[in-house]
Design a protein around this motif. Sequence first.
Motif, PDB file in Angstrom:
ATOM      1  N   THR A  70     -26.565  83.940 -40.962  1.00 46.17           N
ATOM      2  CA  THR A  70     -25.565  85.290 -40.933  1.00 46.17           C
ATOM      3  C   THR A  70     -24.722  85.043 -39.707  1.00 46.17           C
ATOM      4  N   PRO A  71     -23.432  85.446 -39.719  1.00 45.59           N
ATOM      5  CA  PRO A  71     -22.564  85.524 -38.501  1.00 45.59           C
ATOM      6  C   PRO A  71     -23.328  85.842 -37.180  1.00 45.59           C
ATOM      7  N   ALA A  72     -24.389  86.621 -37.029  1.00 44.39           N
ATOM      8  CA  ALA A  72     -25.049  87.013 -35.975  1.00 44.39           C
ATOM      9  C   ALA A  72     -26.277  86.166 -35.728  1.00 44.39           C
ATOM     10  N   GLY A  73     -26.568  85.003 -36.510  1.00 44.15           N
ATOM     11  CA  GLY A  73     -27.489  83.967 -36.149  1.00 44.15           C
ATOM     12  C   GLY A  73     -28.687  84.262 -36.977  1.00 44.15           C
ATOM     13  N   CYS A  74     -28.810  85.412 -37.724  1.00 44.04           N
ATOM     14  CA  CYS A  74     -30.097  85.653 -38.470  1.00 44.04           C
ATOM     15  C   CYS A  74     -30.258  84.440 -39.555  1.00 44.04           C
ATOM     16  N   LEU A  75     -31.605  84.307 -40.119  1.00 42.34           N
ATOM     17  CA  LEU A  75     -31.534  83.643 -41.255  1.00 42.34           C
ATOM     18  C   LEU A  75     -32.412  84.336 -42.192  1.00 42.34           C
ATOM     19  N   TRP A  76     -31.789  84.186 -43.700  1.00 41.54           N
ATOM     20  CA  TRP A  76     -32.297  85.064 -44.725  1.00 41.54           C
ATOM     21  C   TRP A  76     -32.788  83.996 -45.780  1.00 41.54           C
ATOM     22  N   ILE A  77     -33.701  84.466 -46.489  1.00 40.08           N
ATOM     23  CA  ILE A  77     -34.126  83.485 -47.578  1.00 40.08           C
ATOM     24  C   ILE A  77     -33.977  84.473 -48.942  1.00 40.08           C
ATOM     25  N   VAL A  78     -33.286  83.911 -49.951  1.00 41.40           N
ATOM     26  CA  VAL A  78     -33.151  84.311 -51.000  1.00 41.40           C
ATOM     27  C   VAL A  78     -33.684  83.638 -52.162  1.00 41.40           C
ATOM     28  N   GLU A  79     -34.921  84.332 -52.766  1.00 41.82           N
ATOM     29  CA  GLU A  79     -35.636  83.586 -53.784  1.00 41.82           C
ATOM     30  C   GLU A  79     -34.911  84.237 -55.251  1.00 41.82           C
ATOM     31  N   VAL A  80     -34.548  83.389 -56.004  1.00 46.41           N
ATOM     32  CA  VAL A  80     -33.847  83.647 -57.413  1.00 46.41           C
ATOM     33  C   VAL A  80     -34.931  83.642 -58.432  1.00 46.41           C
ATOM     34  N   ALA A 110     -42.359  83.873 -43.369  1.00 41.74           N
ATOM     35  CA  ALA A 110     -42.449  83.432 -42.035  1.00 41.74           C
ATOM     36  C   ALA A 110     -41.231  82.534 -41.488  1.00 41.74           C
ATOM     37  N   PHE A 111     -40.527  82.381 -42.557  1.00 41.74           N
ATOM     38  CA  PHE A 111     -39.409  81.145 -42.191  1.00 41.74           C
ATOM     39  C   PHE A 111     -37.938  81.945 -42.407  1.00 41.74           C
ATOM     40  N   CYS A 112     -37.895  83.215 -42.278  1.00 43.15           N
ATOM     41  CA  CYS A 112     -36.717  83.985 -42.048  1.00 43.15           C
ATOM     42  C   CYS A 112     -36.909  85.289 -41.607  1.00 43.15           C
ATOM     43  N   ASP A 113     -35.611  85.941 -41.193  1.00 45.76           N
ATOM     44  CA  ASP A 113     -35.654  87.171 -40.672  1.00 45.76           C
ATOM     45  C   ASP A 113     -35.658  88.268 -41.865  1.00 45.76           C
ATOM     46  N   ARG A 114     -34.930  87.878 -42.781  1.00 43.21           N
ATOM     47  CA  ARG A 114     -35.075  89.005 -44.022  1.00 43.21           C
ATOM     48  C   ARG A 114     -35.271  88.102 -45.140  1.00 43.21           C
ATOM     49  N   PHE A 115     -35.964  88.728 -46.005  1.00 42.86           N
ATOM     50  CA  PHE A 115     -36.296  88.070 -47.510  1.00 42.86           C
ATOM     51  C   PHE A 115     -35.830  88.976 -48.768  1.00 42.86           C
ATOM     52  N   PHE A 116     -34.999  88.294 -49.472  1.00 37.70           N
ATOM     53  CA  PHE A 116     -34.517  88.914 -50.640  1.00 37.70           C
ATOM     54  C   PHE A 116     -34.979  88.286 -52.053  1.00 37.70           C
ATOM     55  N   PHE A 117     -35.338  89.056 -52.958  1.00 37.11           N
ATOM     56  CA  PHE A 117     -35.335  88.690 -54.500  1.00 37.11           C
ATOM     57  C   PHE A 117     -33.758  88.511 -54.981  1.00 37.11           C
ATOM     58  N   ALA A 118     -33.257  87.792 -55.847  1.00 38.84           N
ATOM     59  CA  ALA A 118     -32.169  87.817 -56.402  1.00 38.84           C
ATOM     60  C   ALA A 118     -32.506  87.800 -58.073  1.00 38.84           C
ATOM     61  N   VAL A 119     -31.992  88.643 -58.856  1.00 41.16           N
ATOM     62  CA  VAL A 119     -32.126  88.724 -60.338  1.00 41.16           C
ATOM     63  C   VAL A 119     -30.938  89.183 -60.862  1.00 41.16           C
ATOM     64  N   PRO A 120     -30.930  88.910 -62.309  1.00 43.41           N
ATOM     65  CA  PRO A 120     -29.782  89.057 -63.233  1.00 43.41           C
ATOM     66  C   PRO A 120     -29.821  90.557 -63.290  1.00 43.41           C
ATOM     67  N   PRO A 121     -28.491  90.922 -63.951  1.00 38.65           N
ATOM     68  CA  PRO A 121     -28.615  92.512 -63.787  1.00 38.65           C
ATOM     69  C   PRO A 121     -29.523  93.067 -64.981  1.00 38.65           C
ATOM     70  N   ASP A 122     -29.950  92.442 -65.954  1.00 43.68           N
ATOM     71  CA  ASP A 122     -31.029  93.065 -66.793  1.00 43.68           C
ATOM     72  C   ASP A 122     -32.383  92.833 -66.485  1.00 43.68           C
ATOM     73  N   PHE A 123     -32.661  92.690 -65.240  1.00 40.00           N
ATOM     74  CA  PHE A 123     -33.985  92.434 -64.716  1.00 40.00           C
ATOM     75  C   PHE A 123     -34.280  93.920 -64.164  1.00 40.00           C
ATOM     76  N   HIS A 124     -35.731  94.270 -64.493  1.00 37.65           N
ATOM     77  CA  HIS A 124     -36.112  95.613 -64.233  1.00 37.65           C
ATOM     78  C   HIS A 124     -36.592  95.319 -62.773  1.00 37.65           C
ATOM     79  N   THR A 125     -35.910  95.924 -61.714  1.00 37.02           N
ATOM     80  CA  THR A 125     -35.966  95.709 -60.254  1.00 37.02           C
ATOM     81  C   THR A 125     -37.185  96.600 -59.676  1.00 37.02           C
ATOM     82  N   GLY A 126     -37.865  97.651 -60.580  1.00 38.47           N
ATOM     83  CA  GLY A 126     -38.790  98.273 -59.974  1.00 38.47           C
ATOM     84  C   GLY A 126     -39.974  97.386 -59.918  1.00 38.47           C
ATOM     85  N   LEU A 127     -40.258  96.228 -60.615  1.00 35.41           N
ATOM     86  CA  LEU A 127     -41.218  95.375 -60.450  1.00 35.41           C
ATOM     87  C   LEU A 127     -41.378  94.536 -59.306  1.00 35.41           C
ATOM     88  N   LEU A 128     -40.107  94.636 -58.289  1.00 37.55           N
ATOM     89  CA  LEU A 128     -40.340  93.802 -57.130  1.00 37.55           C
ATOM     90  C   LEU A 128     -40.845  94.293 -56.056  1.00 37.55           C
TER      91      LEU A 128
END
Length: 161
Positions: A56-66, A84-102
């Motif tokens: 990020t512009p602020a120097g944070c590291l994010w991991i996004v798991e697809v 342990a290797f990031c400041d923030r962790f995200f899942f990225a999913v397609p629009p039809d994915f039921h996000t309530g399971l994450l």
Amino acid sequence: MSLQATPLPVRPDGRQSPAALAVATGVRRLLAAQGCASVTELTLATGRRADIVALTPAGCLWIVEVKSCLADYRADGKWGEYRAFCDRFFFAVPPDFHTGLLPAETGIVVADAFGAEILREAPEQRMAGARRKAMLLRFAHVAANRHHALVDPAAAFGWMD
């Protein structure tokens, strides 16, 4: 002698399904719009590969798991090791994915090949200084080497990332 800019082809590395590649493309477009730099398939100190790592512009590291579909999510339990290797962790999913399971302790990005939207921000958990330095150096080296390979494909590289 005249030097002209030539568009450089950027090809997928072949590890992703078309659905996962579409999600990753949208996520990276969102990240770029937010001023982040990102690399894909970054090998961590554990030997695991993170799908997308963003700086990020602020120097944070994010991991996004697809995750391209529910079966992909259910078949992959290693994502917890990435935290342990990031400041923030995200899942990225397609629009039809039921996000309530994450898991509730992760961020959620919904994406397609054209763009993405953060549905839930990931909680921040800052990394230790030594690990941050190692990750930033790894990120920088990989990004620079990949760029060099694009502009000078005839060069001999001894790295795999």
